[in-house]
Design a protein around this motif. Sequence first.
Motif, mmCIF file in Angstrom:
data_model
loop_
_atom_site.group_PDB
_atom_site.id
_atom_site.type_symbol
_atom_site.label_atom_id
_atom_site.label_comp_id
_atom_site.label_asym_id
_atom_site.label_seq_id
_atom_site.Cartn_x
_atom_site.Cartn_y
_atom_site.Cartn_z
ATOM 1 N N ASN A 56 7.702 5.814 0.256
ATOM 2 C CA ASN A 56 7.341 4.741 -0.682
ATOM 3 C C ASN A 56 8.581 4.176 -1.379
ATOM 4 O OD1 ASN A 56 4.593 4.980 -0.106
ATOM 5 N ND2 ASN A 56 4.312 6.572 -1.678
ATOM 6 N N LEU A 57 9.487 5.079 -1.763
ATOM 7 C CA LEU A 57 10.714 4.616 -2.442
ATOM 8 C C LEU A 57 11.540 3.729 -1.503
ATOM 9 C CD1 LEU A 57 11.775 7.784 -4.485
ATOM 10 C CD2 LEU A 57 11.060 5.560 -5.389
ATOM 11 N N LYS A 58 11.590 4.117 -0.261
ATOM 12 C CA LYS A 58 12.335 3.332 0.740
ATOM 13 C C LYS A 58 11.715 1.936 0.857
ATOM 14 C CE LYS A 58 15.244 4.387 4.471
ATOM 15 N NZ LYS A 58 16.304 4.358 3.448
ATOM 16 N N LYS A 59 10.384 1.903 0.927
ATOM 17 C CA LYS A 59 9.674 0.630 1.042
ATOM 18 C C LYS A 59 9.906 -0.229 -0.202
ATOM 19 C CE LYS A 59 5.559 -0.825 3.330
ATOM 20 N NZ LYS A 59 4.335 -0.356 4.013
ATOM 21 N N ALA A 106 0.850 -1.197 0.000
ATOM 22 C CA ALA A 106 0.000 0.000 0.000
ATOM 23 C C ALA A 106 0.883 1.245 0.000
ATOM 24 C CB ALA A 106 -0.907 -0.002 1.228
ATOM 25 N N PRO A 107 1.116 1.824 -1.163
ATOM 26 C CA PRO A 107 1.885 3.072 -1.185
ATOM 27 C C PRO A 107 1.140 4.124 -0.350
ATOM 28 C CG PRO A 107 1.537 2.232 -3.416
ATOM 29 C CD PRO A 107 0.673 1.427 -2.510
ATOM 30 N N ALA A 113 0.930 -11.320 -15.801
ATOM 31 C CA ALA A 113 1.271 -11.079 -14.400
ATOM 32 C C ALA A 113 0.669 -9.745 -13.991
ATOM 33 C CB ALA A 113 2.785 -11.045 -14.240
ATOM 34 N N THR A 114 -0.198 -9.777 -12.983
ATOM 35 C CA THR A 114 -0.839 -8.552 -12.486
ATOM 36 C C THR A 114 -0.336 -8.260 -11.077
ATOM 37 O OG1 THR A 114 -2.849 -8.968 -13.767
ATOM 38 C CG2 THR A 114 -3.054 -7.483 -11.892
ATOM 39 N N ALA A 115 0.355 -7.132 -10.909
ATOM 40 C CA ALA A 115 0.746 -6.702 -9.561
ATOM 41 C C ALA A 115 -0.220 -5.598 -9.142
ATOM 42 C CB ALA A 115 2.180 -6.188 -9.551
ATOM 43 N N ASN A 116 -1.040 -5.886 -8.155
ATOM 44 C CA ASN A 116 -2.041 -4.918 -7.704
ATOM 45 C C ASN A 116 -1.670 -4.409 -6.315
ATOM 46 O OD1 ASN A 116 -4.372 -3.405 -7.833
ATOM 47 N ND2 ASN A 116 -5.673 -5.043 -7.012
ATOM 48 N N ARG A 117 -2.110 -3.219 -5.987
ATOM 49 C CA ARG A 117 -1.839 -2.681 -4.657
ATOM 50 C C ARG A 117 -2.979 -3.046 -3.701
ATOM 51 N NH1 ARG A 117 -2.659 3.535 -3.313
ATOM 52 N NH2 ARG A 117 -3.101 2.487 -1.337
ATOM 53 N N ILE A 118 -2.761 -2.762 -2.440
ATOM 54 C CA ILE A 118 -3.804 -2.927 -1.426
ATOM 55 C C ILE A 118 -3.996 -1.592 -0.718
ATOM 56 C CG2 ILE A 118 -3.470 -5.387 -1.028
ATOM 57 C CD1 ILE A 118 -1.659 -4.580 1.360
ATOM 58 N N GLY A 119 -4.849 -1.572 0.285
ATOM 59 C CA GLY A 119 -5.051 -0.367 1.090
ATOM 60 C C GLY A 119 -6.230 0.450 0.632
ATOM 61 N N ARG A 120 -6.431 1.560 1.308
ATOM 62 C CA ARG A 120 -7.552 2.441 0.989
ATOM 63 C C ARG A 120 -7.061 3.855 0.807
ATOM 64 N NH1 ARG A 120 -12.729 0.649 4.211
ATOM 65 N NH2 ARG A 120 -12.487 -1.612 3.983
ATOM 66 N N GLU A 121 -7.765 4.599 -0.040
ATOM 67 C CA GLU A 121 -7.487 6.027 -0.169
ATOM 68 C C GLU A 121 -8.806 6.750 -0.359
ATOM 69 O OE1 GLU A 121 -4.605 7.127 -3.123
ATOM 70 O OE2 GLU A 121 -3.066 5.810 -2.276
ATOM 71 N N ARG A 122 -8.861 7.974 0.106
ATOM 72 C CA ARG A 122 -10.082 8.762 -0.053
ATOM 73 C C ARG A 122 -9.983 9.553 -1.358
ATOM 74 N NH1 ARG A 122 -14.413 9.485 2.363
ATOM 75 N NH2 ARG A 122 -13.792 8.102 4.049
ATOM 76 N N GLU A 123 -11.038 9.477 -2.174
ATOM 77 C CA GLU A 123 -11.078 10.234 -3.422
ATOM 78 C C GLU A 123 -12.336 11.081 -3.396
ATOM 79 O OE1 GLU A 123 -10.072 8.947 -7.874
ATOM 80 O OE2 GLU A 123 -12.060 8.260 -7.305
ATOM 81 N N ALA A 157 3.225 3.442 -7.893
ATOM 82 C CA ALA A 157 3.768 2.881 -6.650
ATOM 83 C C ALA A 157 4.582 3.903 -5.853
ATOM 84 C CB ALA A 157 4.622 1.650 -6.967
ATOM 85 N N THR A 158 5.109 4.904 -6.516
ATOM 86 C CA THR A 158 5.952 5.863 -5.795
ATOM 87 C C THR A 158 5.138 6.945 -5.073
ATOM 88 O OG1 THR A 158 6.190 7.344 -7.712
ATOM 89 C CG2 THR A 158 7.832 5.592 -7.472
ATOM 90 N N THR A 159 3.888 7.142 -5.489
ATOM 91 C CA THR A 159 3.138 8.307 -4.993
ATOM 92 C C THR A 159 1.787 7.996 -4.379
ATOM 93 O OG1 THR A 159 2.101 8.546 -7.157
ATOM 94 C CG2 THR A 159 4.113 9.822 -6.755
ATOM 95 N N GLY A 160 1.235 6.802 -4.607
ATOM 96 C CA GLY A 160 -0.165 6.577 -4.274
ATOM 97 C C GLY A 160 -1.053 7.135 -5.367
#
Lengths: 402, 402
Positions: free
Chosen positions: B19-22, B10-11, B195-205, B41-44
């Motif tokens: 995020n870059l560190k992670k 989760a970026p 190959a699908t790399a998907n993120r997790i987590g939540r964000e408010r839009e 991935a670097t910014t969310g």
Amino acid sequence: MVKLSLIQFAPEISNKSGNLKKIEEFCKKSQGDIILLPELATTGYAYPNTESLLPLADKLTQNQEIVKYFQDLASFRDSLIVVGLPEVSEQEGKVSLFNSVLAVDKNGIVEVYRKLHLFGREKKIFTPGSQKPPVFSFRTYKLSLLICFDWVFQELFRLLSLQGVQVVLHSANLVLPWCQRSMIARALTNGLFIATANRIGREREGLDELTFTGGTQVVSPQGELLGALNDDESILEVEFDPAQADKKTIGTNNDRIKDRREDIYKLEWVVKSSHDWEDLKKMAVKAKSNAYTPYSNFPVGAAVMDDRGFIYGGCNVENSSYGLTMCAERSAIFSMVEDKGRKIKKMVIASNSGVYPCGACLQVIAEFADEAEILILNNNGDEKRCRLSDLMPHRFSKLDLT
Amino acid sequence: MVKLSLIQFAPEISNKSGNLKKIEEFCKKSQGDIILLPELATTGYAYPNTESLLPLADKLTQNQEIVKYFQDLASFRDSLIVVGLPEVSEQEGKVSLFNSVLAVDKNGIVEVYRKLHLFGREKKIFTPGSQKPPVFSFRTYKLSLLICFDWVFQELFRLLSLQGVQVVLHSANLVLPWCQRSMIARALTNGLFIATANRIGREREGLDELTFTGGTQVVSPQGELLGALNDDESILEVEFDPAQADKKTIGTNNDRIKDRREDIYKLEWVVKSSHDWEDLKKMAVKAKSNAYTPYSNFPVGAAVMDDRGFIYGGCNVENSSYGLTMCAERSAIFSMVEDKGRKIKKMVIASNSGVYPCGACLQVIAEFADEAEILILNNNGDEKRCRLSDLMPHRFSKLDLT
């Protein structure tokens, strides 16, 4: 709302009269406005060769016995019956056997579709179809027909969706495990309903035994399963509104069709349907709008169809030297030749005032036509129809050179 | 065999350095020859507008800091890293923000792909890409890149498969429920690995909360799930042989690619890649083989590219009257004009002996070009390169008419 009845059963090989009787019982029990039956439902599937199936195949023209049989059945509840069966066709003395579906209503044949993508040993038995799947109306709904292994070829679903088809009626004898769940993606990403009627039972094919998987189902444009059978003999009755397929949006900002990047990729039919003249007229009018006429301000568009059914457009292209100006008619013909076309069948010429082709164009048309039907269109949509021989009764041709 | 590491995490929005560190930690832990990260991935993801994301976006040209950062990470295990991130680009004073993925190895940028199909509010934030997805080699494998909502558009998968792509690396921020299971059909019917790399987590839009669905996965050309994650922060490591994708057969008599009915439907890229000249040469040579030259026996083929990157072919078309013979060059140009093209950029002319265009063709080329690069090809593949101004130093043009 339309009611669909999908009939899942095991046709008995070589027992055509028994199968027809069974189909009749099913149809009379069905409540559907549309009744969809499996592939080769009248004969069963695993024939060793063309010769063994040929005697059980039918001609699919109006007034044939088999057509009347289904026409009567369709009259019973004023429904559309879609049934898979082997079709025999004779053209120029050549007998061909097709794996076809017949769509029939109380008035007779609505459409016939000949399977485009043959599976397994079918390639040795059937001639593949050479026309795109039909797009036709039933009541207010827009339908098309596919057969079994056609499901693998995503181009068909996309093109049918682009033509406004709401429901794909898919008649099948599936033995592989993938179709049913893949139809979810097909329906979802094209935004249409897909109804698959599959058969059950087993048949021996050479040394192998085929097991038909059942799993008759209807999938919605939202990728929902509206109904599904297991592997028993049964009728699946499903009711839905085909007009839901007209809504191609996903969320508030996206559309499965409009979001396509036609500037990046292009998908189109190569073979055109029987609506040649409409296609040609559209193409000629569109070509006219692209004409380059800074000197005369006299735009002309042309569209030509060759003997393979392929169509090509052209517009007039002027030149500051005037003498190198090219007419729309010749421009379209040159495109045809570049794509291996050598024989003109039909041509549409569109201009504001509906002008006839010039002599230079007639000479070039004559190079590639024994005869050609020509339709002249003006701005008001008025049409003049003529033939090359009307416009150029005495030709100079390559025969005069020898 | 290739080892793929797919990183699901989760970026954190607006925390680029965090995020870059992670990402760095994940990459160093990964065993993959290829490391695939999610979209942005670097910014969310959920930025309210272009302005808020722009300061976090990077230029993706060699020697940029971000490129060096990933280049160093790729050096660590001599891998290919594929990471989604916002890309800023300046052209002719215009700043554009793209939703891009960067593929980088120890030598720097391998490819950059800009998302073609923007999802939801992305349309208000990003400029959509204008190039087809890249097809490139890593070791002996043929790869391509897609981003998230691109998955809906089946044309991409089919065209990439037709280009011989073995593995589609799909970087995603999925919120809808359909992608993962639909990829089974996509992989199966096109015969490639996805190959699908998907993120997790939540964000408010805005007022909505987005929930990213995880479910990072790899699907084989046989439609098997080679590995999948749930919705936790994790690395999925999968090993497979991309060459399996070269086998497109189904059973003994069928082939997912060769069985396509190119006589019935046609799918092709509209935008060509940077290999313009190769495409043009191929088209000119093919057009030449279709020339109609019963009188001279002197076939010529031409291909022209306009300023939009679209290409058109033409061949010479003779006539029994001789005077109405049309050259390949003009035939190609007329096709371009009919398709709204008005400016020639490049042209290839193919003939047995490598002839230059005739004066009439020069005049028509000049009508549609300030300048044009022209490549003359002979039968042995020898090339002569010139410009229109070399062949026609003093032009008569529409300017002379005024």
